[in-house]
Scaffold this motif. Structure first.
Motif, PDB file in Angstrom:
ATOM      1  N   ALA A   9       3.401  -3.141   4.661  1.00  0.00           N
ATOM      2  CA  ALA A   9       3.417  -3.407   3.217  1.00  0.00           C
ATOM      3  C   ALA A   9       2.527  -4.601   2.873  1.00  0.00           C
ATOM      4  O   ALA A   9       1.791  -4.576   1.886  1.00  0.00           O
ATOM      5  CB  ALA A   9       4.855  -3.645   2.742  1.00  0.00           C
ATOM      6  N   VAL A  10       2.583  -5.650   3.702  1.00  0.00           N
ATOM      7  CA  VAL A  10       1.750  -6.838   3.477  1.00  0.00           C
ATOM      8  C   VAL A  10       0.272  -6.479   3.614  1.00  0.00           C
ATOM      9  O   VAL A  10      -0.556  -6.878   2.779  1.00  0.00           O
ATOM     10  CB  VAL A  10       2.138  -7.985   4.438  1.00  0.00           C
ATOM     11  N   LEU A  11      -0.066  -5.724   4.654  1.00  0.00           N
ATOM     12  CA  LEU A  11      -1.459  -5.294   4.834  1.00  0.00           C
ATOM     13  C   LEU A  11      -1.941  -4.524   3.608  1.00  0.00           C
ATOM     14  O   LEU A  11      -3.022  -4.779   3.082  1.00  0.00           O
ATOM     15  CB  LEU A  11      -1.591  -4.387   6.071  1.00  0.00           C
ATOM     16  N   ASP A  12      -1.129  -3.581   3.172  1.00  0.00           N
ATOM     17  CA  ASP A  12      -1.495  -2.734   2.043  1.00  0.00           C
ATOM     18  C   ASP A  12      -1.700  -3.566   0.781  1.00  0.00           C
ATOM     19  O   ASP A  12      -2.660  -3.378   0.037  1.00  0.00           O
ATOM     20  CB  ASP A  12      -0.409  -1.679   1.818  1.00  0.00           C
ATOM     21  N   GLU A  13      -0.781  -4.516   0.571  1.00  0.00           N
ATOM     22  CA  GLU A  13      -0.803  -5.361  -0.625  1.00  0.00           C
ATOM     23  C   GLU A  13      -2.003  -6.319  -0.599  1.00  0.00           C
ATOM     24  O   GLU A  13      -2.786  -6.364  -1.547  1.00  0.00           O
ATOM     25  CB  GLU A  13       0.517  -6.135  -0.640  1.00  0.00           C
ATOM     26  N   VAL A  14      -2.159  -7.075   0.493  1.00  0.00           N
ATOM     27  CA  VAL A  14      -3.198  -8.103   0.570  1.00  0.00           C
ATOM     28  C   VAL A  14      -4.598  -7.483   0.565  1.00  0.00           C
ATOM     29  O   VAL A  14      -5.518  -8.012  -0.054  1.00  0.00           O
ATOM     30  CB  VAL A  14      -3.001  -8.989   1.818  1.00  0.00           C
ATOM     31  N   LEU A  15      -4.755  -6.356   1.251  1.00  0.00           N
ATOM     32  CA  LEU A  15      -6.074  -5.732   1.355  1.00  0.00           C
ATOM     33  C   LEU A  15      -6.341  -4.707   0.254  1.00  0.00           C
ATOM     34  O   LEU A  15      -7.388  -4.074   0.238  1.00  0.00           O
ATOM     35  CB  LEU A  15      -6.233  -5.064   2.730  1.00  0.00           C
ATOM     36  N   SER A  16      -5.379  -4.532  -0.651  1.00  0.00           N
ATOM     37  CA  SER A  16      -5.501  -3.559  -1.756  1.00  0.00           C
ATOM     38  C   SER A  16      -5.887  -2.169  -1.237  1.00  0.00           C
ATOM     39  O   SER A  16      -6.841  -1.551  -1.711  1.00  0.00           O
ATOM     40  CB  SER A  16      -6.536  -4.038  -2.785  1.00  0.00           C
ATOM     41  N   LEU A  17      -5.131  -1.696  -0.249  1.00  0.00           N
ATOM     42  CA  LEU A  17      -5.442  -0.407   0.397  1.00  0.00           C
ATOM     43  C   LEU A  17      -4.847   0.786  -0.350  1.00  0.00           C
ATOM     44  O   LEU A  17      -5.049   1.921   0.051  1.00  0.00           O
ATOM     45  CB  LEU A  17      -4.956  -0.416   1.847  1.00  0.00           C
ATOM     46  N   LYS A  18      -4.086   0.527  -1.403  1.00  0.00           N
ATOM     47  CA  LYS A  18      -3.525   1.592  -2.245  1.00  0.00           C
ATOM     48  C   LYS A  18      -2.745   2.639  -1.448  1.00  0.00           C
ATOM     49  O   LYS A  18      -2.885   3.834  -1.648  1.00  0.00           O
ATOM     50  CB  LYS A  18      -4.627   2.276  -3.056  1.00  0.00           C
ATOM     51  N   GLY A  19      -1.941   2.176  -0.496  1.00  0.00           N
ATOM     52  CA  GLY A  19      -1.093   3.075   0.274  1.00  0.00           C
ATOM     53  C   GLY A  19      -1.687   3.549   1.586  1.00  0.00           C
ATOM     54  O   GLY A  19      -0.991   4.165   2.381  1.00  0.00           O
ATOM     55  N   ARG A  20      -2.978   3.282   1.833  1.00  0.00           N
ATOM     56  CA  ARG A  20      -3.607   3.750   3.078  1.00  0.00           C
ATOM     57  C   ARG A  20      -2.936   3.176   4.330  1.00  0.00           C
ATOM     58  O   ARG A  20      -2.886   3.837   5.363  1.00  0.00           O
ATOM     59  CB  ARG A  20      -5.096   3.384   3.113  1.00  0.00           C
ATOM     60  N   ALA A  21      -2.406   1.954   4.228  1.00  0.00           N
ATOM     61  CA  ALA A  21      -1.802   1.317   5.400  1.00  0.00           C
ATOM     62  C   ALA A  21      -0.583   2.092   5.900  1.00  0.00           C
ATOM     63  O   ALA A  21      -0.260   2.033   7.083  1.00  0.00           O
ATOM     64  CB  ALA A  21      -1.420  -0.132   5.093  1.00  0.00           C
ATOM     65  N   ARG A  22       0.067   2.832   5.019  1.00  0.00           N
ATOM     66  CA  ARG A  22       1.247   3.602   5.447  1.00  0.00           C
ATOM     67  C   ARG A  22       0.892   4.658   6.489  1.00  0.00           C
ATOM     68  O   ARG A  22       1.750   5.116   7.233  1.00  0.00           O
ATOM     69  CB  ARG A  22       1.933   4.245   4.241  1.00  0.00           C
ATOM     70  N   GLY A  23      -0.384   5.042   6.533  1.00  0.00           N
ATOM     71  CA  GLY A  23      -0.827   6.033   7.508  1.00  0.00           C
ATOM     72  C   GLY A  23      -1.240   5.426   8.846  1.00  0.00           C
ATOM     73  O   GLY A  23      -1.609   6.151   9.762  1.00  0.00           O
ATOM     74  N   SER A  25      -1.053   3.892  12.517  1.00  0.00           N
ATOM     75  CA  SER A  25      -0.177   3.938  13.688  1.00  0.00           C
ATOM     76  C   SER A  25      -0.238   2.584  14.373  1.00  0.00           C
ATOM     77  O   SER A  25      -1.063   1.727  14.018  1.00  0.00           O
ATOM     78  CB  SER A  25      -0.643   5.030  14.661  1.00  0.00           C
ATOM     79  N   LEU A  26       0.598   2.383  15.383  1.00  0.00           N
ATOM     80  CA  LEU A  26       0.578   1.107  16.112  1.00  0.00           C
ATOM     81  C   LEU A  26      -0.786   0.856  16.749  1.00  0.00           C
ATOM     82  O   LEU A  26      -1.192  -0.280  16.937  1.00  0.00           O
ATOM     83  CB  LEU A  26       1.675   1.090  17.183  1.00  0.00           C
ATOM     84  N   ASN A  27      -1.505   1.926  17.083  1.00  0.00           N
ATOM     85  CA  ASN A  27      -2.805   1.795  17.745  1.00  0.00           C
ATOM     86  C   ASN A  27      -3.974   1.637  16.772  1.00  0.00           C
ATOM     87  O   ASN A  27      -5.118   1.523  17.205  1.00  0.00           O
ATOM     88  CB  ASN A  27      -3.070   3.008  18.638  1.00  0.00           C
ATOM     89  N   THR A  28      -3.696   1.659  15.463  1.00  0.00           N
ATOM     90  CA  THR A  28      -4.775   1.554  14.480  1.00  0.00           C
ATOM     91  C   THR A  28      -5.470   0.200  14.630  1.00  0.00           C
ATOM     92  O   THR A  28      -4.819  -0.841  14.539  1.00  0.00           O
ATOM     93  CB  THR A  28      -4.224   1.698  13.054  1.00  0.00           C
ATOM     94  N   PRO A  29      -6.784   0.205  14.891  1.00  0.00           N
ATOM     95  CA  PRO A  29      -7.509  -1.066  14.974  1.00  0.00           C
ATOM     96  C   PRO A  29      -7.639  -1.688  13.585  1.00  0.00           C
ATOM     97  O   PRO A  29      -7.782  -0.975  12.594  1.00  0.00           O
ATOM     98  CB  PRO A  29      -8.881  -0.670  15.539  1.00  0.00           C
ATOM     99  N   LEU A  30      -7.548  -3.010  13.527  1.00  0.00           N
ATOM    100  CA  LEU A  30      -7.627  -3.699  12.239  1.00  0.00           C
ATOM    101  C   LEU A  30      -8.949  -4.444  12.091  1.00  0.00           C
ATOM    102  O   LEU A  30      -9.839  -3.994  11.389  1.00  0.00           O
ATOM    103  CB  LEU A  30      -6.442  -4.671  12.092  1.00  0.00           C
ATOM    104  N   LEU A  31      -9.078  -5.581  12.758  1.00  0.00           N
ATOM    105  CA  LEU A  31     -10.262  -6.430  12.595  1.00  0.00           C
ATOM    106  C   LEU A  31     -11.501  -5.694  13.082  1.00  0.00           C
ATOM    107  O   LEU A  31     -11.550  -5.205  14.200  1.00  0.00           O
ATOM    108  CB  LEU A  31     -10.067  -7.739  13.374  1.00  0.00           C
ATOM    109  N   GLY A  32     -12.497  -5.573  12.219  1.00  0.00           N
ATOM    110  CA  GLY A  32     -13.720  -4.871  12.567  1.00  0.00           C
ATOM    111  C   GLY A  32     -13.683  -3.393  12.231  1.00  0.00           C
ATOM    112  O   GLY A  32     -14.713  -2.739  12.209  1.00  0.00           O
TER     113      GLY A  32
END
Length: 83
Positions: A9-23, A25-32
Motif C-alpha cells: 500500500a505504501v509503495l502504491d501510494e508513494v509512487l502513485s502506481l494506481k493499484g499496480r503494486a497490488r500485482g 509478487s515477493l520476487n518483483t524487482p523494485l530499484l531499477g
C-alpha cells in the motif's frame, strides 16, 4: 498486522502506481525496475514507512539491497519492527 499488505500500500501510494503494486509478487524487482522509484521516491518511501510503522531508519541502514525486491523491502521492515 499484514506487513506485506501495508508495504504494498505504501509503495502504491508513494509512487502513485494506481493499484499496480497490488500485482507485485515477493520476487518483483523494485530499484531499477520501476521507473517511478527514483532517489527522491526512495526518501519519500522511507519517510512514509517510518510514519506508518513507527520506527526510525538511520542513513547507514539503507543501501540498494533493501530496495532490490518486494521481499527484501518487507524483510527490512520486519527487521525494524522486531528490533
Amino acid at each position: 498486522m499484514d506487513i506485506k499488505g501495508e508495504v504494498v500500500a505504501v509503495l502504491d501510494e508513494v509512487l502513485s502506481l494506481k493499484g499496480r503494486a497490488r500485482g507485485f509478487s515477493l520476487n518483483t524487482p523494485l530499484l531499477g525496475a520501476i521507473p517511478e522509484l527514483d532517489s527522491m521516491a526512495v526518501v519519500a518511501l522511507i519517510t512514509t514507512l517510518e510514519e506508518r510503522f513507527g520506527f526510525t531508519v538511520d542513513d547507514d541502514e539503507i543501501d540498494g539491497s533493501v530496495f532490490a525486491s518486494l521481499a527484501s523491502l518487507i524483510d527490512f521492515v520486519q527487521g525494524k519492527l522486531a528490533a
